[in-house]
Motif scaffolding. Sequence first.
Motif, short mmCIF file in Angstrom:
data_model
loop_
_atom_site.label_atom_id
_atom_site.label_comp_id
_atom_site.label_asym_id
_atom_site.label_seq_id
_atom_site.Cartn_x
_atom_site.Cartn_y
_atom_site.Cartn_z
N ASN A 447 0.84 -1.20 0.00
CA ASN A 447 0.00 0.00 0.00
C ASN A 447 0.87 1.25 0.00
O ASN A 447 2.05 1.21 0.33
N ASP A 448 0.25 2.37 -0.36
CA ASP A 448 0.87 3.69 -0.25
C ASP A 448 2.20 3.76 -1.00
O ASP A 448 3.19 4.28 -0.50
N PHE A 449 2.18 3.26 -2.22
CA PHE A 449 3.34 3.35 -3.10
C PHE A 449 3.14 4.51 -4.07
O PHE A 449 2.03 4.76 -4.54
N THR A 450 4.24 5.22 -4.36
CA THR A 450 4.21 6.32 -5.32
C THR A 450 5.38 6.19 -6.27
O THR A 450 6.49 5.79 -5.86
N ALA A 451 5.16 6.52 -7.53
CA ALA A 451 6.24 6.58 -8.51
C ALA A 451 6.13 7.90 -9.26
O ALA A 451 5.04 8.33 -9.63
N ARG A 452 7.28 8.52 -9.49
CA ARG A 452 7.33 9.82 -10.18
C ARG A 452 8.50 9.84 -11.15
O ARG A 452 9.59 9.38 -10.84
N ASN A 453 8.25 10.41 -12.31
CA ASN A 453 9.30 10.80 -13.23
C ASN A 453 10.18 9.64 -13.67
O ASN A 453 11.40 9.73 -13.67
N LEU A 454 9.56 8.53 -14.06
CA LEU A 454 10.32 7.42 -14.60
C LEU A 454 9.45 6.56 -15.48
O LEU A 454 8.23 6.77 -15.59
N THR A 455 10.06 5.58 -16.15
CA THR A 455 9.38 4.74 -17.12
C THR A 455 9.49 3.29 -16.70
O THR A 455 10.56 2.82 -16.29
N PHE A 456 8.36 2.57 -16.82
CA PHE A 456 8.30 1.12 -16.60
C PHE A 456 8.04 0.46 -17.95
O PHE A 456 7.11 0.85 -18.66
N SER A 457 8.82 -0.56 -18.27
CA SER A 457 8.72 -1.13 -19.61
C SER A 457 8.88 -2.64 -19.58
O SER A 457 9.61 -3.19 -18.74
N ASN A 458 8.17 -3.29 -20.47
CA ASN A 458 8.44 -4.69 -20.79
C ASN A 458 8.71 -4.73 -22.29
O ASN A 458 7.80 -4.49 -23.09
N ASP A 459 9.95 -4.97 -22.67
CA ASP A 459 10.31 -4.89 -24.08
C ASP A 459 10.40 -6.26 -24.74
O ASP A 459 11.18 -6.47 -25.68
N TYR A 460 9.58 -7.21 -24.25
CA TYR A 460 9.45 -8.49 -24.94
C TYR A 460 9.11 -8.24 -26.40
O TYR A 460 8.23 -7.44 -26.73
N ASP A 461 9.80 -8.95 -27.30
CA ASP A 461 9.67 -8.72 -28.74
C ASP A 461 8.60 -9.65 -29.32
O ASP A 461 8.87 -10.82 -29.63
N GLU A 462 7.39 -9.10 -29.46
CA GLU A 462 6.30 -9.89 -30.02
C GLU A 462 6.57 -10.27 -31.47
O GLU A 462 6.24 -11.39 -31.91
#
Length: 668
Positions: A447-462
């Motif tokens: 709970n009570d998680f915050t994220a700012r100013n960044l990127t989350f990625s999954n770059d699996y190549d379909e």
Amino acid sequence: MTHLRSKRLSSRCRALAAVTALVTSLGLGAIAPAGAAADPTTSGPVTPQAPKWSDQPHGFASLDGGTTGGAGGKVVTVTDQASLVKYAGAEEPYIIRVAGSIDVEPFGSDIVVTSNKTIVGVGTSGEIVHGELHLNPGTSNVIIRNLTIRDSYVEGDWDGKTTDFDAIQMDTVDHVWIDHNRFTHMGDGLLDVRKDSQYITVSNNRFDNHNKAFGIGWTDNVKTQITIDHNWFSGTKQRNPSADNCAYAHLYNNYLSAQVADGDPVWSYGNWSRGRTKMVIENSYYEDVQHPYQADATAELVQRGSILKNTTGRHDEWGTAFDPRDFYDYRLDPAEAVPALVKKFSGPQETLGTNTVLNVPADYPTVQSAVDAVPSGNDGDVTVRIAPGTYREHVKVPAGKPYVTFRGTGDDRKDTVIVYDTPAGEVKPDGSTQGSWGSATVVVQANDFTARNLTFSNDYDEAAHGQSQALAMKTTGDRIVFRNTAFLGNQDTLMTDTPKLETVSRVYISDSYIEGDVDFIYGRATTVIEGSVIKALSRGSTTNNGYITAASTWKDNPYGFLITRSRIVSDAPAESFHLGRPWHPGGNPDAIAQVLIRDTELPAAIKSSPWTDMSGFSWKDARFAEYRNHGPGAAVTADRPQMSDADAPRYTVADYLAGTDDWAPYRH
């Protein structure tokens, strides 16, 4: 010692709201901390921002590699003497939060602090009573902040001749930062910096109700380099400080007031440059002090800019001493403002010790290692500051580690990327597949998680390996906030879920970017996406490129997904993308999707009949609606349920997120 000038500016930011009127009345104009900006619509004084204390030392403690304390170690909270002794004396680094008052036994006992430790009081609660923090010879890299250390005084021993119960004593140590503490009523000295200790900064502390406040020296060698700034000495008699054989002692913006008046003609004094010390005093304030600053004939003392009020006795100045700016940069506050500043902002502060900062990769090599440093059952805010770069790793924030913030420190969210390329269908060693949990680059269960100013990625190549679920982010916690973040993937990019079917978890996403193709915003959490861009990626089809949402809202939860005041964009052909479909995990009929898209721009890629069935469940049995959308993909038809003007006021951001605790992250 090499005269290497540090280019690190002193980053201490003080809120001066309490002294703005004073400073303005003195004709000095408004004073604001770094970063405060004037309101262009007004011509009056600037109202300064709230205090933002630096987590990095300044002055001499910032030189020769700096002072980082327990950075890189685990964070622990202690409430008793045994735990404090255990962690303060451990071989490995620790960030030790002291919560509440610790009564040390036997009376006057030492608590040994070893190298690579940060000891910080939580708000104004952290106290060490009847005991001393002791740094033995060879100790290095220690930060002691925001504590009250008090009351080991032995009645009748005003001169401290029968006990050696200091608040803090250090012998032959290096790189120590003593900041925002209160020292009072101890058995001998309050702070003793002894025997060739080097690279020391003592800032923002209160020394009061005592005879021998702060001594430096106990050596024939001339090695110690020390910065002493923004401290308040009140109701003390001597050693404010006494600096014996210091190579360099830089004192600025200190306040000495209400000296103990016992008629002693010699040993009641303010600052004393002794032996062969080179001392520089700047912009300090002396009030009701005998011998405010004095120097031995063998020492040097340069004073500039200080204010003397009702002082008597010695005011020695001779020699050239040294120029502190040959070593580091710093900012002087006006001497006129020092009493008000120091009275308000020295000593323990409510806002310190409540937010622990962990730096990646400076202190922790990976994001996960920083998360691992957060204690289970965490009760204080922890900010993981992530420097620009690409971090190829899986990250999991467990349920037992709430109040964590990920903050990218780059200029743009694309500068800091957490990425992996695991698909849900990847086979594990035991023969099972990863599934959504295993494919997610980042999993947030807390709970009570915050994220700012960044990127989350999954770059699996379909294109190379075939279509598969491949999550960039999966959440199950409550009160989760994403600001100025990006989520990159294809199928199932972002899953906002709950830990149990009947549990409500809330997620707020603002000023962000989400891209994908199939069901790329999905789950059963109550999720608000506001002021963001959603990109529906083309898979090359002219008829069906995918589905933006796949909600699985629990039947008794009136609020599922809200996309509001946002833009949906697409590179897919016209009439080839769905707004969503109803997901019933495991065929559960009680998962009845609720999605409202309102006040949002829709692209031509959106189908004129934008909702569709899924796994035998009709979209018409779900709770899908639009309200006041616009753009080439917006329309009002029989296949596009519109929320009424009467119902719309009950389906706002506030309604979705309030819950029973009136959570309102959109206000911040």
